[in-house]
Structure formats: C-alpha cells, structure tokens
Design a protein around this motif. Structure first.
Motif, mmCIF file in Angstrom:
data_model
loop_
_atom_site.group_PDB
_atom_site.id
_atom_site.type_symbol
_atom_site.label_atom_id
_atom_site.label_comp_id
_atom_site.label_asym_id
_atom_site.label_seq_id
_atom_site.Cartn_x
_atom_site.Cartn_y
_atom_site.Cartn_z
ATOM 1 N N VAL A 132 14.046 -25.715 10.515
ATOM 2 C CA VAL A 132 15.014 -25.145 9.579
ATOM 3 C C VAL A 132 14.555 -23.767 9.131
ATOM 4 C CG1 VAL A 132 16.082 -25.395 7.307
ATOM 5 C CG2 VAL A 132 15.755 -27.372 8.790
ATOM 6 N N THR A 133 15.478 -22.845 9.078
ATOM 7 C CA THR A 133 15.149 -21.493 8.641
ATOM 8 C C THR A 133 16.386 -20.892 7.987
ATOM 9 O OG1 THR A 133 14.226 -19.385 9.326
ATOM 10 C CG2 THR A 133 15.759 -20.432 10.851
ATOM 11 N N GLY A 134 16.341 -19.630 7.621
ATOM 12 C CA GLY A 134 17.472 -18.987 6.980
ATOM 13 C C GLY A 134 17.458 -19.193 5.478
ATOM 14 N N SER A 135 18.446 -18.619 4.815
ATOM 15 C CA SER A 135 18.481 -18.675 3.355
ATOM 16 C C SER A 135 18.623 -20.096 2.839
ATOM 17 C CB SER A 135 19.642 -17.823 2.829
ATOM 18 O OG SER A 135 20.873 -18.289 3.389
ATOM 19 N N VAL A 136 19.266 -20.971 3.632
ATOM 20 C CA VAL A 136 19.441 -22.347 3.180
ATOM 21 C C VAL A 136 18.110 -23.081 3.112
ATOM 22 C CG1 VAL A 136 20.593 -24.538 3.704
ATOM 23 C CG2 VAL A 136 21.754 -22.384 4.165
ATOM 24 N N GLY A 137 17.170 -22.711 3.999
ATOM 25 C CA GLY A 137 15.899 -23.415 4.094
ATOM 26 C C GLY A 137 14.927 -23.096 2.989
ATOM 27 N N GLY A 138 15.132 -22.045 2.235
ATOM 28 C CA GLY A 138 14.259 -21.797 1.107
ATOM 29 C C GLY A 138 13.302 -20.653 1.275
ATOM 30 N N GLY A 139 13.218 -20.023 2.448
ATOM 31 C CA GLY A 139 12.338 -18.872 2.561
ATOM 32 C C GLY A 139 11.341 -18.996 3.686
ATOM 33 N N ILE A 140 10.616 -17.898 3.919
ATOM 34 C CA ILE A 140 9.678 -17.820 5.041
ATOM 35 C C ILE A 140 8.535 -18.825 4.917
ATOM 36 C CG2 ILE A 140 8.080 -16.283 6.256
ATOM 37 C CD1 ILE A 140 9.947 -13.975 5.462
ATOM 38 N N ASP A 191 6.735 -10.769 6.481
ATOM 39 C CA ASP A 191 6.901 -11.207 5.092
ATOM 40 C C ASP A 191 8.257 -10.800 4.517
ATOM 41 O OD1 ASP A 191 6.595 -8.523 4.909
ATOM 42 O OD2 ASP A 191 4.912 -8.551 3.504
ATOM 43 N N SER A 192 9.142 -10.266 5.399
ATOM 44 C CA SER A 192 10.423 -9.778 4.870
ATOM 45 C C SER A 192 11.634 -10.272 5.643
ATOM 46 C CB SER A 192 10.426 -8.241 4.854
ATOM 47 O OG SER A 192 10.244 -7.731 6.165
ATOM 48 N N SER A 193 11.437 -10.896 6.811
ATOM 49 C CA SER A 193 12.607 -11.333 7.577
ATOM 50 C C SER A 193 12.341 -12.675 8.239
ATOM 51 C CB SER A 193 12.982 -10.286 8.635
ATOM 52 O OG SER A 193 11.912 -10.099 9.538
ATOM 53 N N GLN A 194 13.401 -13.494 8.270
ATOM 54 C CA GLN A 194 13.324 -14.808 8.896
ATOM 55 C C GLN A 194 13.604 -14.710 10.399
ATOM 56 O OE1 GLN A 194 12.432 -17.604 7.701
ATOM 57 N NE2 GLN A 194 13.266 -18.074 5.677
ATOM 58 N N PRO A 195 13.135 -15.681 11.172
ATOM 59 C CA PRO A 195 13.523 -15.742 12.591
ATOM 60 C C PRO A 195 15.036 -15.905 12.722
ATOM 61 C CG PRO A 195 11.641 -17.165 12.172
ATOM 62 C CD PRO A 195 12.142 -16.722 10.825
ATOM 63 N N GLU A 196 15.592 -15.276 13.743
ATOM 64 C CA GLU A 196 17.022 -15.377 13.967
ATOM 65 C C GLU A 196 17.407 -16.776 14.418
ATOM 66 O OE1 GLU A 196 18.235 -12.454 16.726
ATOM 67 O OE2 GLU A 196 18.080 -10.777 15.309
ATOM 68 N N ASN A 197 18.653 -17.127 14.192
ATOM 69 C CA ASN A 197 19.163 -18.412 14.619
ATOM 70 C C ASN A 197 19.072 -18.540 16.147
ATOM 71 O OD1 ASN A 197 20.451 -20.930 14.054
ATOM 72 N ND2 ASN A 197 22.349 -20.075 14.910
#
Length: 620
Positions: free
Chosen positions: A243-251, A201-207
């Motif tokens: 899509v993931t990361g800050s651009v994608g909007g969240g977990i 709930d605190s980190s996105q998957p890495e690129n």
C-alpha cells in the motif's frame, strides 16, 4: 611436496536429450554412477529448431583442502594455485573442435544419484536437469549456478573458460579464487552480503511501479507499489502488493509495508531493517553467492538509491561446479551441433584422468650458504642477492621459534670482529636484515654484500620491543662462517655440461610415502689431478634453476611436467650446501606402476634437459 590432488567426491551428467522416440526428453534421467561424463549440444535432430544439451556437475572435498592448510601441508592463500583437471575420454563418436567450455560455481546442494544409462536414458534419479535431489527442484532449470546478470559485486570471477582447438584436450582451469572462497565458508570466515533501497523523503512510489528481488535459494519476487487501502495483499501470480499513496499514510508506512512483505516472502533468507528512509537488506547466509539482485520499473525520484546487487559478501558454500558448453556453443544460436565431448568421472578406472582439484605451489628453498657471492656491477640487483636459511629442527621435528613473528632479524659478523657489516636488504643499506618465515621452523634472510670481507657469520636475533622505538635484541643462534666469493666471469663462451644422479633413489616406494630425493650435480668439465682425486670428494655444482618431471613408463604419460611456463614453479628443485633436492608425495601416483624422473636446468634464457633417467616403482 608442491603438488596435492583432491579427487571429486561426486559427479553427474544432466541432460535435455531426446530419448530414442525423439519425443520424450531425458530431463529426469540421472548418470551419477557412470564412469564417463558427457558434454554436448545437438541442434535440429528432432525438428529444424530442436535443441538438446548435456551438462556436468561435480563437487570436490574442500574440507580436506582446508584441513591440509591448517596442517601446513599446503600454503596460505596467495601462495598456492588450485586447478580443476579432468581427463579427456577418447571415443568412437564425433568429437567437436573449436569450442569453449565454461565452469560456474553452483549455489545449491545436490545428490549424485545412481544412474548409469547414457544411451537410452532409462535411469531416473536425482539429481537431473529438473531437480537437485528427490523432491527438490533447482531454482533455475538445468542447475542453479551463479549468473553474472544477478551477481555483479563479487570478489572472484563468476565463471572460468577453456578453449578446445582440437577437442580432445583435457580440462584444466585455474579456479584459485573459487576454492579460496569455499575455504572461507567452510571455516565460517564468511560475511553476509547486503543491499539497500533508499526512498525519497518527499515523494511516494508511483502506482504499479515495482521492485524485483531475484535470488537462487528462493523464487523471484516482484513487489508492486499499488495505491490501496489494504495493508498488504498478494495474487496467485506471486505478485506482492504494498500500500502506498496518500491513503496509506505516508512514506514511512510504505517502507514498513515493503519491509514486512520482504520478511514474509524471504523468511530465513533475508533480514530487513529500516534506517530512516533506507530499507537495509542483509542475507541470512554468509557469502557473496546467492546475492540477490535488485531492479526497479523506472528511475523515478522516489528512490534516491537502489543497489543493483547485494554486495560485500565473502565466502561461498561448496556446492560444487557446473561444466557446460559456453554461450553460443550451447544455445543453438550457431545452428550447429557440438557432439560430443567426453570426460572421465571420479569412478573411472583411469587413475590420472579422474576429476581433481590440483593444488600447486612453489616451496623450493634456494639456500646460498655454500655459494655466497659479492655484489658485482656486471650483474643485476636481483642476481646479486643471496639467500641464507635457518632450520629450527628440534627433538620433535621442525617447529616455529617462539615469540618471533616478524621480529626475527639477522646480522652478519666478520670472523675478525664483532661489529656487524653493512648489507643491502630491500634496496636499503643496513646492519640488520629482517628474516621471513618460509614454512614451519624454516626462516630465510635475503641480502646483498659489496664489502671487502671474505668470511662472515650469520647471527639470528629477536627484536624485543620493550618500548616504542626500543632496540633490545635477544640472541638466538649463530651460524658457522661462510665464504664470500666473486662470481665467475668468462672470457670465452662457456657451455655447461652436467652429470646428474639421485644419490638416495630406492627401487620401491609406498603409495602413502613422501620421499625426499637428493640430487647430485657436477660439471662434466671438472678435471681433477691425481692428488685431488685421492684427497677430496667430487665438488657439487649448484644449479639455481632446475626442474624435475615424472612420467609413467608403461605409456609415457606425464604426471608432473617441468613447471617452466609460469608461476608457481611447482616442480622447481631446492638446493643447499649438500646439493639439490625435492619432495614427492607418492599418493598422487597410481600404485603398481613404474615411473621415471628426469631433470631440466635453465642456462640464461635456455632450458636444457638432462639425458639421465631414474626409475622407481610405487607399491600399494
């Protein structure tokens, strides 16, 4: 009847063997109509590292097995073993030795085909090494079978093995668990397997990190987490981008994108739902096989948990089995050829060599009513036990006593009183013994008695629970008095010597008949005087542990052997007050042949075979 055989409904050989030019392979060849099945691994025939293989696929009629269980012809799960048996086919070529065969459950349906050519491989048809039917490829080349690397959570073994020291042995593998899972699926008593991907709930998957789902009915899919503006995308290499990361909007959006990609790529195979930070995946088809395995690129903290394999499934669709040389015996790592093990197919003229699943169970009845003994400190607790039976045969045959279930109990009443005596049941002293159902309409009560009474009557009752802890009993049946005797003790070494006869043997039996053979046994040492001969019938000596064997006279082929090795004791004789007996299903015997029955009994730790032989013929 304690043996039932179910012949394969289809079988085939699939192969990568080189054709005569040692260039083209037989990967599209079919041998579904051949009367011989073949297994081999050939190393270095075309060049120093070439490998050729053949495998056998076969399927058995689980619908017939399930129907026979419903009709109580074969017993419930846990009381029967299922054995795959295939007869060895002798041939003039080299037969390998010291090798191991593996049997694996198949997970995709297939067609048998009509091919015959096992020499030049000119008959092309499906199934074959590449395809399971016309226009349908195996998910895994060489047949789609359960791989322990993909399915780690399972209720039964994933493969079964047999070692062949000489090489000419018949195939005989216990696949009880597999058949039980087939039956569950056939009767729709299956459970869908499920898995889960739990996100942090605190980190996105890495690129460029990824999750892979591997399965049988669908190709392997790699879901790559890529930091992008697009919602989804895919490449020609079947890689799915999420899509993931800050651009994608969240977990939550990442989880939603992954769910959508899985649903798109596994439509009709997997359902996916979001539960907070958990993506829950469930198979659409019931069963544990086809369970899809999950793996990831690393152990980053963006996953708090990742199921390594779908779990919790029950049941397995009956797609048949694969029989192959095991591991190193097939993959050329030993740099040695294993050529060639041949077996008979379902269309073989050799009746007893065809591929079958053989159900084996012990339904012998050990009714001690005519030989109830008093407990003795000279015997073990097990040896002091007595079995007494109730046979509920009505006008239409044997039928279950209504409304009894596990509430059928037995009391033992002396002839001189109406007060039940105390007996021992399951190690506990009590006046009521709980009876158990043996088969339709047949019930058994087991007890030990150490009292002084010389005769007892068995009174069968139903325990009616009208209220919690209530003790209301309804009388059902009272048996005739039986004698309590002390077991014999000898002061000299006794060597039993029996005379055996089948009193109701016929010369001929029909192939669809089930015969009950009555076996009379008397100790040869019995020495009656003139008065005894004139006034009494010869006594019956009950042998508690006796077995029968059936062999074909023409070639001395054993059809049913003495089952003394291990449970179930499928050739054990039953006995009651009239002597020993057993049932024999004539449909497992080839018609128009003469057969012979012989007997063996156990004396202490020794087995003694009788000299008498009893012959009969089975007609079409």
């Amino acid at each position: 009847m304690t043996i039932k055989r179910y012949t394969a409904t289809k079988d085939n050989v699939i192969s990568t063997a080189f054709k005569e030019n040692l260039s083209n392979r037989a990967t599209t060849s079919n041998m579904g109509a051949s009367d011989v099945l073949e297994l081999f691994s050939i190393f270095g025939q075309s060049n120093s590292s070439s490998l050729e293989r053949s495998r056998i696929i076969a399927q058995f009629p689980v619908s017939s097995i399930s129907q026979d269980r419903d009709n109580e012809i074969i017993p419930a799960s846990g009381s029967v073993n299922f054995i795959v048996r295939i007869g060895n086919a002798e041939h003039g070529q080299t037969t390998p030795s010291n090798f191991t065969l593996s049997l694996h459950p198949l997970v995709q349906t297939w067609d048998e085909g009509r091919g015959l050519d096992m020499e030049s491989y000119l008959d092309s048809d499906a199934s074959n090494w590449l395809s399971r039917s016309v226009g349908a490829a195996w998910s895994n080349t060489g047949s789609s079978f359960i791989n322990t690397g993909l399915v780690s959570n399972n209720p039964i073994p994933m493969h079964y093995t047999q070692t062949f020291p000489v090489g000419i042995e018949d195939v005989e593998m216990d696949v009880t668990g597999l058949v039980e899972e087939w039956i569950k699926s056939y009767k729709s008593n299956y459970v869908q397997a499920s898995g889960a991907i739990s996100f942090s709930d605190s980190s996105q998957p890495e690129n460029n990190s990824w999750v892979i789902i591997r399965g049988y009915g669908a190709q392997e899919k790699k879901f790559i987490f890529t930091h992008r503006h697009e919602t989804t995308g895919s490449s020609t290499t079947n890689t799915i981008y999420v899509v993931t990361g800050s651009v994608g909007g969240g977990i939550p959006e990442t989880i939603s994108n992954l769910r959508d990609s899985i649903l798109s790529n596994y439509a009709g195979v997997i359902t996916a739902s979001i539960d907070g930070y958990n993506l829950r995946l469930t198979q659409v088809t019931g069963g544990f096989a086809g369970n899809l395995a999950l793996s990831q690129s690393n152990t980053q903290t963006y996953f708090t948990a990742l199921s390594s394999s779908f779990a919790g499934g029950q049941g397995l669709e009956n797609c048949g089995v694969l029989l192959k040389l095991s591991g190193a015996y097939e993959d050329s790592s030993l740099e040695k050829s294993f050529y060639t093990k041949k077996l008979f197919s379902r269309t073989s003229e050799y009746f007893f060599k065809r591929p079958v699943i053989e159900a084996r169970w012990d339904d012998s009845i050990k009714d001690d009513r005519s030989n109830i003994i008093r407990s003795s400190s000279l015997a073990t607790a097990a040896e002091n036990l007595n079995n007494i039976y109730l046979y509920n045969k009505r006008r239409t045959g044997y039928m279950n006593i209504p409304n009894t279930g596990s509430n059928l109990v037995v009391q033992f009443i002396p002839s001189s009183s109406e007060t039940a005596v105390t007996v021992t049941h399951n190690g506990v002293a009590q006046t009521y013994v709980t009876a158990s159902k043996v088969s339709t309409g047949i019930y058994k009560a087991t007890f030990a008695y150490s009292g002084s009474e010389t005769t007892l009557r068995d009174v069968w009752k139903r325990h009616d629970y009208t209220a919690p802890d209530s003790h209301v009993y309804t009388g059902l049946y009272t048996g005739s008095a039986f004698t309590i005797s002390n077991d014999k003790t000898y002061t000299a070494y006794d060597i039993p010597n029996y005379l055996v006869n089948i009193t109701n043997l016929k010369k001929h039996y029909g192939s669809n008949e089930t015969a009950t053979f009555r076996v009379y046994t008397r100790n040869k040492n019995w020495k009656p005087n003139i008065y005894t001969v004139a006034t009494q019938t010869a006594p019956i000596d009950t042998i508690r542990d006796a077995y029968y064997k059936v062999r074909r006279v023409a070639d001395d082929l054993t059809i049913i052997n003495f089952s003394t090795g291990s449970s179930p004791y499928y050739s054990a004789l039953s006995y009651d007050a009239s002597g020993s007996y057993f049932d024999l299903d004539m449909s497992i015997l080839e018609p128009n042949y003469l057969y012979e029955i012989s007997f063996l009994y156990k004396d202490g730790n020794n087995y003694i075979e009788q000299k008498e032989r009893f012959k009969f013929r089975v007609d079409q």
